[in-house]
Design an enzyme around this catalytic site. Structure first.
Site, PDB file in Angstrom:
ATOM      1  N   SER A  49       0.856  -1.198   0.000  1.00 16.13           N
ATOM      2  CA  SER A  49       0.000   0.000   0.000  1.00 16.13           C
ATOM      3  C   SER A  49       0.887   1.243   0.000  1.00 16.13           C
ATOM      4  CB  SER A  49      -0.892   0.009   1.236  1.00 16.13           C
ATOM      5  OG  SER A  49      -0.098   0.204   2.393  1.00 16.13           O
ATOM      6  N   ASP A  81      -1.070  -1.501  -4.000  1.00 16.50           N
ATOM      7  CA  ASP A  81      -2.456  -1.636  -3.534  1.00 16.50           C
ATOM      8  C   ASP A  81      -3.050  -0.244  -3.292  1.00 16.50           C
ATOM      9  OD1 ASP A  81      -4.678  -3.067  -2.586  1.00 16.50           O
ATOM     10  OD2 ASP A  81      -3.916  -3.111  -0.517  1.00 16.50           O
ATOM     11  N   GLY A 178     -10.737  -4.173   7.066  1.00 18.16           N
ATOM     12  CA  GLY A 178     -10.616  -4.219   8.525  1.00 18.16           C
ATOM     13  C   GLY A 178     -11.337  -5.408   9.148  1.00 18.16           C
ATOM     14  N   GLY A 208     -11.113  -6.380   0.933  1.00 19.35           N
ATOM     15  CA  GLY A 208     -11.759  -6.532   2.233  1.00 19.35           C
ATOM     16  C   GLY A 208     -12.214  -7.965   2.457  1.00 19.35           C
ATOM     17  N   SER A 210     -10.632 -10.529   4.209  1.00 19.13           N
ATOM     18  CA  SER A 210     -10.109 -11.327   5.324  1.00 19.13           C
ATOM     19  C   SER A 210     -11.217 -12.154   5.971  1.00 19.13           C
ATOM     20  CB  SER A 210      -9.460 -10.417   6.386  1.00 19.13           C
ATOM     21  OG  SER A 210      -8.105 -10.194   6.066  1.00 19.13           O
ATOM     22  N   ASN A 250      -7.812 -10.103  -1.787  1.00 21.51           N
ATOM     23  CA  ASN A 250      -6.905  -9.301  -0.959  1.00 21.51           C
ATOM     24  C   ASN A 250      -7.035  -9.652   0.522  1.00 21.51           C
ATOM     25  OD1 ASN A 250      -6.580  -8.068  -3.417  1.00 21.51           O
ATOM     26  ND2 ASN A 250      -6.791  -5.993  -2.619  1.00 21.51           N
ATOM     27  N   THR A 251      -5.893  -9.839   1.146  1.00 21.70           N
ATOM     28  CA  THR A 251      -5.880 -10.175   2.576  1.00 21.70           C
ATOM     29  C   THR A 251      -4.790  -9.394   3.281  1.00 21.70           C
ATOM     30  OG1 THR A 251      -6.563 -12.429   2.001  1.00 21.70           O
ATOM     31  CG2 THR A 251      -5.713 -12.080   4.231  1.00 21.70           C
ATOM     32  N   ASP A 252      -5.182  -8.610   4.233  1.00 25.58           N
ATOM     33  CA  ASP A 252      -4.229  -7.890   5.067  1.00 25.58           C
ATOM     34  C   ASP A 252      -4.554  -8.135   6.548  1.00 25.58           C
ATOM     35  OD1 ASP A 252      -2.390  -6.200   6.147  1.00 25.58           O
ATOM     36  OD2 ASP A 252      -3.100  -4.375   5.217  1.00 25.58           O
TER      37      ASP A 252
HETATM   38  P1  13P Z   1      -8.838  -6.939   4.686  1.00 23.69           P
HETATM   39  O1  13P Z   1      -8.848  -5.747   5.573  1.00 23.69           O
HETATM   40  O2  13P Z   1     -10.137  -7.662   4.715  1.00 23.69           O
HETATM   41  O3  13P Z   1      -7.683  -7.845   4.925  1.00 23.69           O
HETATM   42  O4  13P Z   1      -8.681  -6.386   3.175  1.00 23.69           O
HETATM   43  C1  13P Z   1      -7.411  -6.042   2.664  1.00 23.69           C
HETATM   44  C2  13P Z   1      -7.507  -5.342   1.352  1.00 23.69           C
HETATM   45  O5  13P Z   1      -8.509  -5.291   0.691  1.00 23.69           O
HETATM   46  C3  13P Z   1      -6.260  -4.721   0.867  1.00 23.69           C
HETATM   47  O6  13P Z   1      -6.448  -4.041  -0.324  1.00 23.69           O
HETATM   48  O1  G3H Z   2      -6.731  -1.906   1.993  1.00 26.08           O
HETATM   49  C1  G3H Z   2      -5.820  -1.484   2.665  1.00 26.08           C
HETATM   50  C2  G3H Z   2      -4.770  -2.398   3.166  1.00 26.08           C
HETATM   51  O2  G3H Z   2      -5.242  -3.146   4.267  1.00 26.08           O
HETATM   52  C3  G3H Z   2      -3.550  -1.615   3.481  1.00 26.08           C
HETATM   53  O3  G3H Z   2      -3.713  -0.887   4.646  1.00 26.08           O
HETATM   54  O4  G3H Z   2      -3.098   1.450   4.065  1.00 26.08           O
HETATM   55  O5  G3H Z   2      -2.929   0.630   6.418  1.00 26.08           O
HETATM   56  O6  G3H Z   2      -1.309  -0.146   4.681  1.00 26.08           O
HETATM   57  P1  G3H Z   2      -2.712   0.349   4.971  1.00 26.08           P
HETATM   58 ZN    ZN Z   3      -8.387  -3.130  -0.435  1.00 29.34          ZN
END
Ligand code: 13P
Ligand code: G3H
Ligand code: ZN
Length: 304
Positions: A49, A81, A178, A208, A210, A250-252
């Site tokens: 990101s 991202d 989130g 989003g 996760s 996408n998974t963060d």
């Molecule tokens: P999550 O917050 O669900 O992991 O989504 C991450 C995301 O979409 C990053 O672009």
């Molecule tokens: O969608 C966003 C990702 O989870 C990245 O988050 O901007 O805090 O790095 P960030």
């Molecule tokens: Zn995203």
């Protein structure tokens, strides 16, 4: 092996599976993700990101990911991202990112088309793939704050892709960024997804996404992470989304929670330890486990 987003996602689109885009901010996350993909022979998208770039620096993220790609046989894409800053997008294209996302979904259609077209023209010149977004994904997106979810309109999606020439499209079908995505069970608009897939027949992206799996959330809560009533996209919904055309997931948040849970657990159990390697190794292992689980759910195991 370094690969473009398009090469990875077009193959996934033909094979009806999804590839994980996992966010990184440091070396341990990258190693965990690459180990998982190596083990399961899965292609992967390493997502950085603008916040990650600010934190770690472009050179570090690029060199780390290139090193990882050179040392594995699985295709590795280095992706920006949620690119909202044209200067950052331009730098990524020129510095060797193999995919960028232009996130102009918070603007009206005309401005989104205009900005996306500009990025497509810069990126395609350098063989860099482009993901764009249409509709509104909930939650905080880097420097983009979007509270209300507006589903992607299939008619507009067809027009948007036609006018911009983007390589993949992030769609809004009810997810949000989130840990608190839903009040209870996941609710995704599969009718919208099916219609977009039927008409576009191109790689679609789920942000989003996760899972906030119960065991991971309980572990994190046990060791002190305050997560409230966290609910994510369950595995059944993910499989259904893949069946109906999602090719990039996408998974963060799941990885962040795994990291946090493992670090807190280690520190609580070993208060006398201050060797960062001992503190971070269990976190790296737990992130790897989470990524391996997701690869199996996405169907990208063995597709490298
Ligand atoms: P999550 O917050 O669900 O992991 O989504 C991450 C995301 O979409 C990053 O672009
Ligand atoms: O969608 C966003 C990702 O989870 C990245 O988050 O901007 O805090 O790095 P960030
Ligand atoms: Zn995203």
């Amino acid at each position: 092996m370094l690969a473009t987003g398009k090469s990875i996602l077009d193959k996934a689109n033909r094979g009806r599976y999804a590839v994980g885009a996992f966010n990184i901010n440091n070396m341990e996350f990258l190693q965990a993700i690459i180990n998982a993909c190596d083990n399961l022979k899965s292609p992967v998208i390493i997502a950085t990101s603008q916040g990650a770039i600010k934190y770690a620096g472009m050179d570090y993220l690029k060199c780390m990911t290139y090193t990882a790609a050179e040392n594995t046989k699985v295709p590795v894409c280095l992706h920006l991202d949620h690119g909202t800053d044209m200067e950052v997008i331009k730098k990524c294209i020129n510095m060797g990112w193999t995919s960028v996302m232009i996130d102009a979904s918070h603007y009206d259609l005309e401005k989104n088309v205009k900005l996306t077209k500009k990025v497509v023209s810069m990126a395609h010149n350098k063989n860099v793939s482009v993901e764009a977004e249409l509709g509104t994904i909930g939650g905080k997106e880097d420097q983009v704050s979007a509270r209300k979810i507006i589903y992607t309109d299939p008619d507009k999606a067809v027009e948007f892709v036609d006018r911009t020439g983007c390589d993949s499209l992030a769609v809004a079908i009810g997810t949000s960024h989130g840990p608190n995505k839903f009040a209870g069970k996941a609710k995704l608009n599969f009718d919208v997804l099916k219609e977009i897939d039927r008409r576009l027949k191109m790689p679609l992206v789920l942000h989003g996404a996760s899972g906030l799996p119960k065991d991971l959330v309980s572990l994190a809560k046990k060791w002190g992470v305050k997560l409230g009533n966290a609910h994510g996209v369950d595995d059944t919904s993910i499989r259904k989304a893949v069946k109906h055309g999602i090719n990039k997931i996408n998974t963060d948040t799941d990885l962040r929670i795994a990291f946090d849970a493992a670090v807190r657990k280690y520190l609580k159990q070993n208060p006398a330890d201050f060797d960062p390697r001992k503190i971070l190794a269990p976190a790296r292992d737990l992130i790897q486990q989470v990524v391996e689980h997701r690869i199996r759910v996405f169907g990208s195991k063995g597709k490298a």
